[in-house]
Design a protein around this motif. Structure first.
Motif, PDB file in Angstrom:
ATOM      1  N   UNK A  81      23.301 -27.996   2.792  1.00 25.59           N
ATOM      2  CA  UNK A  81      22.991 -29.841   2.665  1.00 25.59           C
ATOM      3  C   UNK A  81      24.032 -30.329   3.320  1.00 25.59           C
ATOM      4  N   UNK A  82      23.725 -31.371   4.650  1.00 23.67           N
ATOM      5  CA  UNK A  82      24.883 -32.260   5.043  1.00 23.67           C
ATOM      6  C   UNK A  82      24.883 -33.500   4.417  1.00 23.67           C
ATOM      7  N   UNK A  83      25.848 -33.856   3.840  1.00 25.33           N
ATOM      8  CA  UNK A  83      26.078 -35.350   3.454  1.00 25.33           C
ATOM      9  C   UNK A  83      26.909 -36.261   4.452  1.00 25.33           C
ATOM     10  N   UNK A  84      25.916 -36.864   5.428  1.00 25.82           N
ATOM     11  CA  UNK A  84      26.638 -37.863   6.397  1.00 25.82           C
ATOM     12  C   UNK A  84      27.504 -38.803   5.710  1.00 25.82           C
ATOM     13  N   UNK A  85      27.344 -39.079   4.725  1.00 24.18           N
ATOM     14  CA  UNK A  85      28.071 -40.239   3.527  1.00 24.18           C
ATOM     15  C   UNK A  85      29.565 -39.887   3.481  1.00 24.18           C
ATOM     16  N   UNK A  86      29.462 -38.489   3.125  1.00 22.86           N
ATOM     17  CA  UNK A  86      30.992 -38.161   2.839  1.00 22.86           C
ATOM     18  C   UNK A  86      31.323 -37.387   3.968  1.00 22.86           C
ATOM     19  N   UNK A  87      30.477 -36.961   5.010  1.00 23.50           N
ATOM     20  CA  UNK A  87      30.961 -35.994   6.172  1.00 23.50           C
ATOM     21  C   UNK A  87      31.342 -34.624   5.082  1.00 23.50           C
ATOM     22  N   UNK A 104      39.828 -36.280  18.588  1.00 24.93           N
ATOM     23  CA  UNK A 104      40.293 -35.444  17.388  1.00 24.93           C
ATOM     24  C   UNK A 104      39.169 -35.532  16.503  1.00 24.93           C
ATOM     25  N   UNK A 105      38.579 -34.355  16.278  1.00 27.84           N
ATOM     26  CA  UNK A 105      37.539 -34.301  15.232  1.00 27.84           C
ATOM     27  C   UNK A 105      37.942 -33.814  13.977  1.00 27.84           C
ATOM     28  N   UNK A 106      37.690 -34.612  12.979  1.00 23.35           N
ATOM     29  CA  UNK A 106      37.948 -34.316  11.480  1.00 23.35           C
ATOM     30  C   UNK A 106      37.240 -33.215  11.146  1.00 23.35           C
ATOM     31  N   UNK A 107      37.426 -31.909  10.629  1.00 22.60           N
ATOM     32  CA  UNK A 107      36.858 -30.998  10.099  1.00 22.60           C
ATOM     33  C   UNK A 107      36.017 -31.461   8.892  1.00 22.60           C
ATOM     34  N   UNK A 108      34.653 -31.062   8.714  1.00 25.91           N
ATOM     35  CA  UNK A 108      33.976 -31.181   7.564  1.00 25.91           C
ATOM     36  C   UNK A 108      34.231 -30.070   6.378  1.00 25.91           C
ATOM     37  N   UNK A 109      34.384 -30.794   5.457  1.00 33.34           N
ATOM     38  CA  UNK A 109      34.433 -29.894   4.094  1.00 33.34           C
ATOM     39  C   UNK A 109      33.187 -29.143   3.861  1.00 33.34           C
ATOM     40  N   UNK A 110      33.410 -27.914   3.372  1.00 36.43           N
ATOM     41  CA  UNK A 110      32.463 -27.091   3.001  1.00 36.43           C
ATOM     42  C   UNK A 110      32.573 -26.923   1.540  1.00 36.43           C
TER      43      UNK A 110
END
Length: 217
Positions: A106-112, A55-61
């Protein structure tokens, strides 16, 4: 070890058991062959079990609306601030340039989370191949290569249209400036994108506040 390999080893042990005349050795080989067959069956059952779905948690945009800008003879420069962006992997910061558009992701891996600045109605065309971005401390700068040295009065067509609304030109003296301006703003609001709607709403609020001010009377 795979089920196929286990069964092959079991068959070989049974073949050897049939060749030997020593009963104790035959018993040991047969017992070990039986154990390998059971292990092969267990391996086959395990392989038939459907794998668990990940189950992948969708990333917010998150859309970015605010940016600073200035210009030189060659470039229009957009400044997008984000804390710690200089520490992000280079692959997590991408800029895409169109003839009259720019997109910064910009992808922020800290906050997904993904942060997106998208401008699709630049006032003038830019040279895509010569446009680029740089990452500075807490900031990303977009360099949009101008097609000429002309000065840009604003960044987007939307901003220019709003400026034009504030100084409407009337074709005849019989037209009502207020009604003409109101109709034009309504039409642009209905046809415009989110940025257009937000800019017009702000301009309308400023005009209303100015009209209600004592200095207006």
């Amino acid at each position: 070890m795979s089920a196929i390999s286990l069964r092959k080893d079991a068959d070989e042990l049974l073949r050897l058991a049939m060749l030997t005349e020593v009963e104790n050795v035959k018993r040991i080989l047969t017992s070990e062959a039986s154990r390998l067959v059971q292990a092969a069956e267990a391996e086959e059952k395990l392989s038939k079990v459907a794998p668990k779905k990940v189950v992948q948690i969708p990333q917010r945009t998150i859309k970015l609306q605010n940016y600073g800008w200035d210009q030189s003879d060659k470039f229009l420069k957009l400044y997008v601030t984000m804390e710690g962006v200089q520490n992000f992997p280079a692959a997590d910061i991408t800029a895409t340039f169109g003839e009259k558009s720019v997109q910064l992701l910009i992808h922020d891996g800290r906050k997904e989370s993904n942060y997106l600045l998208a401008i699709n109605n630049l006032l003038y065309p830019v040279i895509q191949a010569e446009s680029y971005h740089k990452v500075k401390s807490d900031m990303v700068i977009l360099f949009l290569k101008k097609t000429s040295t002309n000065t840009w009065p604003c960044v987007t067509e939307t901003e220019q249209k709003v400026k034009d609304l504030k100084t409407p030109k009337m074709d005849t003296q019989d037209e009502d400036p207020g009604a003409n301006l109101m109709n034009l703003m309504k039409q642009m609001y209905q046809d415009g994108d989110d940025n257009m709607k937000r800019t017009i709403a702000q301009a309308w609020t400023e005009a209303r506040d100015k009209k209600s001010s004592p200095d207006f009377l």
